[in-house]
Design a protein around this motif. Structure first.
Motif, short mmCIF file in Angstrom:
data_model
loop_
_atom_site.label_atom_id
_atom_site.label_comp_id
_atom_site.label_asym_id
_atom_site.label_seq_id
_atom_site.Cartn_x
_atom_site.Cartn_y
_atom_site.Cartn_z
N VAL A 200 82.90 69.77 13.44
CA VAL A 200 81.62 69.43 12.84
C VAL A 200 81.45 70.25 11.57
N THR A 201 81.09 69.58 10.49
CA THR A 201 80.93 70.23 9.18
C THR A 201 79.53 69.97 8.66
N TRP A 202 78.91 71.01 8.12
CA TRP A 202 77.62 70.89 7.44
C TRP A 202 77.80 71.26 5.97
N LYS A 203 77.29 70.39 5.09
CA LYS A 203 77.24 70.68 3.66
C LYS A 203 75.81 70.53 3.18
N VAL A 204 75.52 71.10 2.02
CA VAL A 204 74.14 71.11 1.55
C VAL A 204 74.07 70.80 0.06
N GLY A 205 73.04 70.08 -0.34
CA GLY A 205 72.75 69.89 -1.75
C GLY A 205 73.56 68.82 -2.42
N ARG A 206 73.23 68.60 -3.69
CA ARG A 206 73.87 67.55 -4.47
C ARG A 206 75.35 67.80 -4.67
N ASP A 207 75.73 69.08 -4.73
CA ASP A 207 77.15 69.41 -4.91
C ASP A 207 77.89 69.54 -3.58
N HIS A 208 77.21 69.24 -2.48
CA HIS A 208 77.85 69.26 -1.16
C HIS A 208 78.53 70.60 -0.89
N ARG A 209 77.81 71.67 -1.08
CA ARG A 209 78.36 73.00 -0.80
C ARG A 209 78.54 73.18 0.70
N LEU A 210 79.69 73.72 1.08
CA LEU A 210 79.96 73.96 2.49
C LEU A 210 78.99 75.00 3.05
N ARG A 211 78.41 74.70 4.22
CA ARG A 211 77.52 75.64 4.90
C ARG A 211 78.02 76.03 6.27
N GLY A 212 79.04 75.36 6.74
CA GLY A 212 79.60 75.72 8.03
C GLY A 212 80.52 74.64 8.54
N CYS A 213 81.59 75.06 9.21
CA CYS A 213 82.54 74.10 9.78
C CYS A 213 83.30 74.76 10.91
N ILE A 214 83.11 74.29 12.10
CA ILE A 214 83.79 74.84 13.28
C ILE A 214 84.15 73.70 14.21
N GLY A 215 85.30 73.84 14.88
CA GLY A 215 85.73 72.82 15.82
C GLY A 215 86.78 73.36 16.77
N THR A 216 87.46 72.46 17.44
CA THR A 216 88.44 72.84 18.45
C THR A 216 89.64 71.90 18.42
N PHE A 217 90.81 72.43 18.72
CA PHE A 217 92.02 71.61 18.87
C PHE A 217 92.21 71.15 20.30
N SER A 218 91.47 71.70 21.24
CA SER A 218 91.56 71.26 22.63
C SER A 218 90.63 70.07 22.83
N PRO A 219 91.08 69.02 23.49
CA PRO A 219 90.19 67.88 23.73
C PRO A 219 88.96 68.31 24.53
#
Length: 290
Positions: free
Chosen positions: A87-106
């Motif tokens: 899951v990724t969150w971006k912010v603003g018109r320039d789509h600045r990264l605000r967070g991205c975390i996930g898993t390789f395990s199903p």
């Protein structure tokens, strides 16, 4: 074990190597408009996986978390099958990264998206936690990972098609792991060697990167399906016409139409609409850029 799409940490080996049900030829087509889907061949069949409702659900969960209200009790409308995901969150018109975390395990999609919607917004160690004042400026992306394959070497993958996960010994001979999601190399205009060298540095390798170091890497490649939804699309829940520009604390946001992209088709297209400033590191989760 969770991970970050741009990160580094010693993590367990993915259980999705080889022919584990995520392998198989991928084909894609797009049914346009809000809620449009890509159908990708998983395990030799055609399955609908990524969909707009996944991002809507992530917005619901984050909204409730930041406003101290009860989490959504109704089961999501999408299936509860198990996949590796980010899951990724971006912010603003320039789509600045605000967070991205996930898993390789199903993980089950319902519980996995619930967990990573919050952790990617609040526990990405590179950023301060997202606040409720930022919600109207947010874009949410969900990436579903598939087709994990062992490789014949560190160059056995394609830029724009594959994400890569590497395992390597550092200078003290400790095993380290790092990953980039499929879109990262394209967004940064890197070739394969530049991507590998950057990923080694992100993974904590401090020495000189030689050909011998690169050949010591064990590389797993994978692909992904990805969907991005803006806050405006979340609140309209199916409005085709994008809303007017929104001024969020001085940040003028142009809510562009939702995009649904498989890794091997349109990261170059997506790059026309998003910022190139999305780098992630790993903490106890995998941090992933989408």
């Amino acid at each position: 074990m969770a991970s970050g799409c741009w990160g580094f940490k010693k993590v367990k080996t993915s259980v999705c190597n080889g022919t584990n049900g995520f392998a198989g030829g991928a084909s894609a087509h797009h049914s346009g408009g809000v809620g449009g889907l890509f159908h990708c061949g998983l395990g030799g069949g055609t399955s609908t996986v990524v969909r707009a409702e996944m991002c809507f659900f992530c917005f619901d969960v984050l909204n409730c978390h930041l406003n101290n209200c009860d989490s959504p009790k109704t089961s999501p409308s999408f299936p509860n099958d198990s996949y590796p995901l980010f899951v990724t969150w971006k912010v603003g018109r320039d789509h600045r990264l605000r967070g991205c975390i996930g898993t390789f395990s199903p993980v089950n999609l319902h519980s996995g998206l619930r967990e990573y919607a919050i952790s990617s917004a609040t526990k990405d160690s590179r950023f301060s936690a997202i606040t409720k004042d930022e919600i109207p400026c947010l874009y949410c992306s969900v990436s579903i990972l598939n087709q994990f394959e062992d490789t014949q070497g560190y160059l056995d993958w394609e830029v724009g098609k594959h994400g890569i996960r590497i395992e390597f010994p550092n200078e003290k001979n400790h095993r380290k792991t790092a990953t980039y999601l499929p879109e990262v190399a394209v967004e940064q205009s890197w070739d394969r060697i530049q991507t590998i060298d950057s990923l080694l540095h992100k993974g904590g390798y401090k020495g000189i990167i030689s050909e011998e170091v690169r050949r010591s890497i064990k590389l797993t490649r994978y692909q992904s399906e990805k969907i991005t939804v803006s806050y405006a699309e979340y609140i309209s829940r199916g409005s085709i016409e994008p809303p007017p520009l929104t001024n969020c604390n001085g940040c003028l946001v142009d809510h562009q139409p939702m995009s649904v992209v498989p890794s091997h088709v349109s990261y170059r297209y997506q790059n026309n609409h998003t910022s190139n400033h999305s780098q992630a590191s790993m903490n106890h989760h995998h941090h992933g850029h989408s």
